[in-house]
Design a protein around this motif. Structure first.
Motif, short mmCIF file in Angstrom:
data_model
loop_
_atom_site.label_atom_id
_atom_site.label_comp_id
_atom_site.label_asym_id
_atom_site.label_seq_id
_atom_site.Cartn_x
_atom_site.Cartn_y
_atom_site.Cartn_z
N ARG A 1 -47.99 10.65 9.09
CA ARG A 1 -47.35 11.29 7.95
C ARG A 1 -48.35 11.71 6.90
O ARG A 1 -48.02 12.45 6.00
N TYR A 2 -49.59 11.23 7.01
CA TYR A 2 -50.56 11.52 5.97
C TYR A 2 -51.58 12.53 6.47
O TYR A 2 -52.13 12.37 7.56
N LEU A 3 -51.81 13.56 5.70
CA LEU A 3 -52.71 14.62 6.10
C LEU A 3 -53.73 14.85 4.98
O LEU A 3 -53.57 14.34 3.87
N LEU A 4 -54.73 15.63 5.29
CA LEU A 4 -55.75 15.97 4.31
C LEU A 4 -55.82 17.50 4.25
O LEU A 4 -56.08 18.13 5.27
N VAL A 5 -55.59 18.07 3.07
CA VAL A 5 -55.71 19.52 2.92
C VAL A 5 -57.11 19.80 2.41
O VAL A 5 -57.53 19.23 1.40
N LEU A 6 -57.86 20.63 3.10
CA LEU A 6 -59.22 20.97 2.68
C LEU A 6 -59.17 22.26 1.88
O LEU A 6 -58.97 23.33 2.44
N SER A 7 -59.32 22.15 0.56
CA SER A 7 -59.22 23.35 -0.26
C SER A 7 -60.62 23.90 -0.51
O SER A 7 -61.62 23.26 -0.21
N GLY A 8 -60.66 25.09 -1.07
CA GLY A 8 -61.95 25.75 -1.25
C GLY A 8 -62.26 26.55 -0.02
O GLY A 8 -61.86 26.20 1.08
N GLU A 9 -62.95 27.64 -0.20
CA GLU A 9 -63.18 28.53 0.93
C GLU A 9 -64.63 29.00 0.90
O GLU A 9 -65.20 29.21 -0.15
N ARG A 10 -65.18 29.14 2.09
CA ARG A 10 -66.52 29.67 2.16
C ARG A 10 -66.46 31.17 1.91
O ARG A 10 -65.63 31.85 2.49
N ARG A 11 -67.29 31.63 1.01
CA ARG A 11 -67.28 33.08 0.76
C ARG A 11 -68.21 33.74 1.77
O ARG A 11 -69.39 33.47 1.81
N LEU A 12 -67.68 34.62 2.54
CA LEU A 12 -68.49 35.33 3.51
C LEU A 12 -68.68 36.76 3.04
O LEU A 12 -67.85 37.30 2.32
N PRO A 13 -69.76 37.39 3.44
CA PRO A 13 -69.90 38.81 3.11
C PRO A 13 -68.79 39.60 3.78
O PRO A 13 -68.29 39.19 4.82
N PRO A 14 -68.39 40.73 3.18
CA PRO A 14 -67.28 41.48 3.74
C PRO A 14 -67.59 41.96 5.15
O PRO A 14 -68.75 42.16 5.52
N TYR A 15 -66.52 42.12 5.89
CA TYR A 15 -66.66 42.56 7.26
C TYR A 15 -67.21 43.99 7.28
O TYR A 15 -66.88 44.80 6.44
N PRO A 16 -68.06 44.30 8.25
CA PRO A 16 -68.64 45.65 8.32
C PRO A 16 -67.57 46.74 8.43
O PRO A 16 -66.41 46.46 8.73
N VAL A 17 -68.00 47.97 8.21
CA VAL A 17 -67.06 49.08 8.04
C VAL A 17 -66.17 49.35 9.24
O VAL A 17 -65.16 50.02 9.10
N GLU A 18 -66.52 48.85 10.43
CA GLU A 18 -65.67 49.14 11.58
C GLU A 18 -64.27 48.57 11.42
O GLU A 18 -63.34 49.03 12.06
N ALA A 19 -64.14 47.52 10.56
CA ALA A 19 -62.83 46.90 10.39
C ALA A 19 -61.84 47.94 9.91
O ALA A 19 -62.17 48.83 9.12
N THR A 20 -60.61 47.82 10.35
CA THR A 20 -59.61 48.82 10.00
C THR A 20 -59.24 48.75 8.53
O THR A 20 -59.01 49.76 7.90
N SER A 21 -59.15 47.55 7.97
CA SER A 21 -58.83 47.44 6.55
C SER A 21 -59.56 46.24 5.99
O SER A 21 -59.88 45.31 6.71
N PRO A 22 -59.84 46.26 4.69
CA PRO A 22 -60.62 45.16 4.11
C PRO A 22 -59.89 43.83 4.21
O PRO A 22 -60.53 42.80 4.22
N SER A 23 -58.57 43.83 4.28
CA SER A 23 -57.86 42.56 4.35
C SER A 23 -58.06 41.89 5.69
O SER A 23 -57.76 40.73 5.86
N GLU A 24 -58.57 42.63 6.66
CA GLU A 24 -58.72 42.04 7.98
C GLU A 24 -60.13 41.53 8.21
O GLU A 24 -60.54 41.33 9.34
N ARG A 25 -60.89 41.37 7.15
CA ARG A 25 -62.23 40.83 7.35
C ARG A 25 -62.10 39.35 7.71
O ARG A 25 -61.03 38.77 7.66
#
Lengths: 310, 172
Positions: free
Chosen positions: A268-292
């Motif tokens: 019943r007990y879980l651990l939520v790991l908050s915080g996110e690694r910031r990665l450089p944006p996905y290269p231009v081939e990606a269809t939209s920036p949200s899909e990086r």
């Protein structure tokens, strides 16, 4: 209606008209929610309205547990204590070694000029209730935006990855379990270093690796850990153990079934790991920036609704 | 077949009873059940009851709102239970005269059909949204719900069955 009331009893619009109104309203909501995700605000408001009822529903259980804990016998407590002490000793050594290794790794990374990883904050959470939806595997935990949980945070237990936060409300959060049918997680085979994407197996309670070449370096007993490539999960968390590799001559790919490492349906007990690694944006081939931050594993199929990497 | 008419006239229903019963049903629905597939939808059951008994007080609007609350509380696709419950309320209101004519167990059969229909609506919505077929176990919940119907109708009618004895004797 079998009987129609005389017109002098005013009853508002006819039931059929009301039905048409409410049914079309529901259908509109369904489409808005399923296709466009426009209803998050409404959902949040409704979730706050439902929260006291959920609390009331779980309160007797919590109270019963507290009472049971109060009356738990002395010997059980002492046995527990001794076991925990032993485990603490065993893990303390690991922890010290980890700290030293982390410091060393940080120094080395600084030397080579790599981006420094941010330390994740872990938020302990308790499952307040399981989602009442037989089609998806989700649980609701008792921590929300007020405690720093945000959508996309990975959730682990003492053995491995349990799932990911998919929706947050002010006081609760919805965690999609790794075994959910719509869930995908980038993993790596520890023994061979092979990078793959694991998908939830639905109600079977297993994970599945799809589109694996028959000659890939993978065999039963292999441990899968998070690869850390997408930036959502920290690397190295145990995810699953390979249970079965099916080689079928009729298909060009092998089907690999894995047993999740974490107690996905227990505990019943879980651990939520908050915080996110910031990665450089996905290269231009990606269809939209949200899909990086899409996983770059070879042969990873493009899912149409990749909710977990939003 | 003899109609199951109450032996004494029921008191008019109070709004408090209806609200309290819906709140209780919601709490029961939100309980952390170990196996969710076997648990009946209490809200659907209570909604059917009030739609059959009080079709002028409880109707489609109430069903729709409750369904929306269930959707949000369970974190499922918004609107599926709202759709199912408004259809359920509509059918229950349409058949209310017919259902009340029968005895409690025959009523339960009608209710089973209504609950299965409501479950079918949610299943269809989920299938349209891309879920896999859930299997026969989805029928267990409605069956248990229908089996609970006599108990539910007995319990929910208790507040109206109370004899009128609190009235003070009038001094003429």
């Amino acid at each position: 209606m079998e009987h129609s009331p005389p017109p002098f009893f005013r009853r508002g619009p006819a039931p059929v008209v009301r039905l048409a109104f409410f049914a079309s309203l529901s259908l509109a909501l369904l489409v808005l929610d399923a296709r466009f995700h426009y209803t998050e605000g409404l959902r949040r408001v409704l979730a706050i309205a439902a929260y006291p009822l959920q609390l009331a529903a779980t309160a007797p259980l919590v109270l019963g547990e507290r009472i049971a804990a109060y009356f738990s016998s002395q010997s059980a407590l002492r046995a527990d204590n001794a076991k925990l002490q032993a485990r603490l000793l065993a893990t303390a050594e690991d922890a010290q070694r980890y700290r030293a290794a982390a410091a060393e790794a940080e120094r080395l990374r600084r030397l080579v000029g790599a981006a420094e990883r941010i330390e994740r904050r872990s938020i302990p959470a308790e499952i307040v209730y399981a989602g009442r939806d037989p089609y998806s595997l989700k649980v609701i935990v008792d921590k929300g935006t007020q405690q720093g949980v945000s959508a996309g945070n990975p959730v682990v237990d003492d053995a491995g990855v349990v799932g990911q936060v998919t929706r947050v409300y002010p006081f609760t959060a919805e965690v999609t379990l790794v075994t959910d049918k719509d869930y995908a997680i980038p993993v790596q085979v520890v023994r061979s270093g092979l990078r793959v994407v694991a998908f939830g197996g639905g109600s079977s309670g297993m994970l599945e690796l799809r589109f694996i070449a028959p000659n890939a370096e993978i065999r039963p007993g292999d441990l899968l850990v998070t690869s850390g490539i997408d930036g959502t999960y920290p690397p190295g968390l145990p995810v699953a153990t390979v249970a079965n590799v099916e080689l079928d001559a009729a298909h060009s790919f092998a089907r690999v079934l894995c047993q999740p490492a974490a107690g996905v349906n227990r505990g019943r007990y879980l651990l939520v790991l908050s915080g996110e690694r910031r990665l450089p944006p996905y290269p231009v081939e990606a269809t939209s920036p949200s899909e990086r931050r899409r996983d770059k594993a070879p042969r990873a199929p493009r899912k149409k609704d990749q909710r977990d990497t939003r | 077949m003899t109609p199951d008419r109450p032996h004494h006239i029921l008191l008019p229903v109070r709004l408090k009873t209806i609200v309290a019963s819906f709140a209780l049903a919601l709490v029961l629905d939100f309980l952390p059940w170990p196996n969710l597939r076997l648990v009946p939808e209490f809200v659907a059951l209570v909604l059917t009851f009030w739609c059959v008994r009080q079709p002028r007080l409880v109707g489609l609007g109430v069903g729709w709102t409750l369904g929306l609350l269930i959707d949000a509380g369970n974190g499922v696709l918004l609107g599926q239970h709202a759709l199912a419950y408004s259809l359920l309320a509509f059918l229950a209101i349409s058949f209310s005269r017919r259902i009340l004519w029968f005895g409690l167990w025959q009523q339960a059969l009608h209710v089973a059909a209504l609950l299965v229909f409501a479950q079918g609506v949610t299943v269809l919505v989920r299938l349209a949204a891309g879920a896999e077929l859930p299997g026969w176990s989805v029928l267990v919940g409605p069956a248990i719900g229908a089996a609970l119907w006599p108990l539910v109708s007995y319990l929910l009618l208790i507040p109206q069955r109370r004899p009128v004895e609190r009235e003070e004797p009038r001094v003429m």
